[in-house]
Design a protein around this motif. Structure first.
Motif: not given
Length: 442
Positions: A8, A12, A16, A176, A179
């Motif tokens: 994940l 992501a 991004l 990041t 996240l």
């Protein structure tokens, strides 16, 4: 990549990065486009001011009075701003600087504006075509050209790029990290569930008790049901085995007592006694077979070396007269997720056979490789016959001179099959038999 959080996070981060790069390119193009438009508008205003200061000279040609131009840079040498007036042939009719060496551009049409960047001059150029009518009503074709050095423009674009990509990079790194924190928080229930399963495997709790999100509640409910069903099944096995042992105990005792009758023929007495012993052994074996639980995922791993040490100690006492050299090469850290009773029966039968048929040496080793556990028992006896696979059938024996009933390897094979493993009979480098048990690692 086996980590769900890693997958994940990488996905992501890629999204991004792609979004940030696209946004940066769009912003950069928009900024440069706006800057170019502002540059063109500025030069266009300067052209209008030059035309406002234009007049006819004594020769009837067009000239421009620099004192009437509002931008003082045209009157300053090396200011980076220059202007010129070209005739219909592209020759310089007037210029703001005597040192101007202008390569004639492509002349625009009358009333046409032409804006571009002249890389040969490292400057922006704006040209405008016009027709001037002098006092004698003689129309003449002219082109006004304005040049401005591009150094300041490039410096401004460079500062913007560094600022833009610097802040975008910092923003993407911050997003990041945020996240990563969100993923850790979001996957916390899975880590908690894995910890509870480990507690159940170690016997420190009996079921999953934590509160979990709605998406995980069906999983935890099914896991608890599986645990309860497995324990109930084991309880039923134990109760059924106890009932069977109790039921058969009395008939076997009666049969054994009949062999003591004085009037019974000795031959018949021996035959009955042998059959009673055989039935007793078969009953014991079937009870052990029914009790074999097979693969269980929620059990504590068993340390093989300690288990093998206990069995080897017993084997050494049973076969003390053979003075066997026994080697245990199982690593201290090796563990197998299996029922301890199954492992006792499996390794015990293999060691007993090795000690029984070996001459002076018995060796046991084990290792984990490619999600499999390999248990190897070897001896220096006569080895297996060419048709060794028949020894896995019940009652088959390799050497009838040695006491036994031919059930050991068959029992081992049944346990191995219950775990979905494999049993191989090979030749050992010690000179005798070699049994390789392959169990899947869960």
């Amino acid at each position: 990549m086996n980590s769900l959080r890693g997958r994940l996070l990488v996905a992501a981060a890629v999204i991004l990065a792609a979004f940030g790069s696209l946004a940066g390119l769009i912003l950069e193009r928009a900024f440069i486009g706006g800057l170019l438009q502002a540059q063109q508008d500025k030069l266009q205003t300067l052209v209008y001011s030059l035309l406002g200061a234009a007049s006819t000279n004594a020769a009837g040609g067009l000239t421009i009075a620099l004192d009437a131009v509002p931008d003082p840079r045209l009157r300053q040498p090396l200011s980076g701003l220059e202007a010129a007036l070209l005739d219909e042939n592209g020759a310089i009719a007037w210029s703001s600087s005597d040192s101007l060496r202008l390569t004639p551009p492509q002349l625009p049409q009358v009333g046409e504006w032409r804006f571009d960047r002249r890389d040969d001059l490292h400057a922006f150029s704006l040209s405008f075509g016009l027709r001037w009518i002098d006092a004698s009503d003689d129309p003449r074709r002219y082109t006004v050209v304005v040049l401005e050095d591009a150094t300041a423009f490039d410096r401004q674009v460079g500062v913007f790029r560094r600022t833009l990509w610097g802040w975008l990079g910092a923003t993407l790194i911050a997003l990041t990290l945020m996240l990563l924190v969100l993923l850790r928080w979001g996957l916390a229930p899975l880590r908690r569930l894995a910890y509870e399963l480990q507690q159940i495997e170690r016997g420190e709790q009996t079921q999953i008790t934590g509160q979990y999100p709605d998406e995980l509640q069906p999983l935890t409910r099914d896991l608890n049901a599986m645990i309860v069903n497995e324990r109930n099944q084991q309880t039923r096995y134990r109760n059924a085995l106890g009932d069977l042992a109790h039921t058969l105990k009395t008939p076997l005792a009666v049969l054994r007592g009949l062999t003591a009758e004085a009037h019974l023929d000795p031959v018949h007495r021996r035959q009955i006694h042998e059959q009673v012993d055989r039935m007793q052994h078969i009953v014991d074996h079937q009870l052990r077979r029914a009790a074999a639980v097979g693969t269980r995922t929620l059990t504590e791993p068993v340390a093989l070396r300690g288990l093998a040490d206990k069995l080897l100690s017993a084997i050494a006492k049973v076969y003390a007269d053979k003075n066997l050299q026994i080697e245990n090469q199982i690593p201290e850290t090796l563990r197998v997720r299996a029922d301890q009773g199954d492992l006792y029966d499996l390794i015990g039968n293999l060691l007993d056979n090795a000690a029984k048929y070996g001459h002076t040496r018995v060796r046991i080793s084990a290792l984990n490789a490619h999600r499999q556990c390999l248990i190897v028992v070897e001896d220096d006896g006569e080895g297996f016959p060419p048709d060794a696979d028949r020894l896995l059938r019940r009652g088959a024996r390799a050497d009838t001179r040695v006491p036994g009933q031919g059930l050991g390897l068959a029992a081992v094979d049944e346990i191995v099959q219950a775990y979905g493993g494999q049993l191989h009979l090979e030749r050992s480098e010690l000179g005798g038999g070699k049994v390789v048990v392959v169990l899947p690692v869960h």
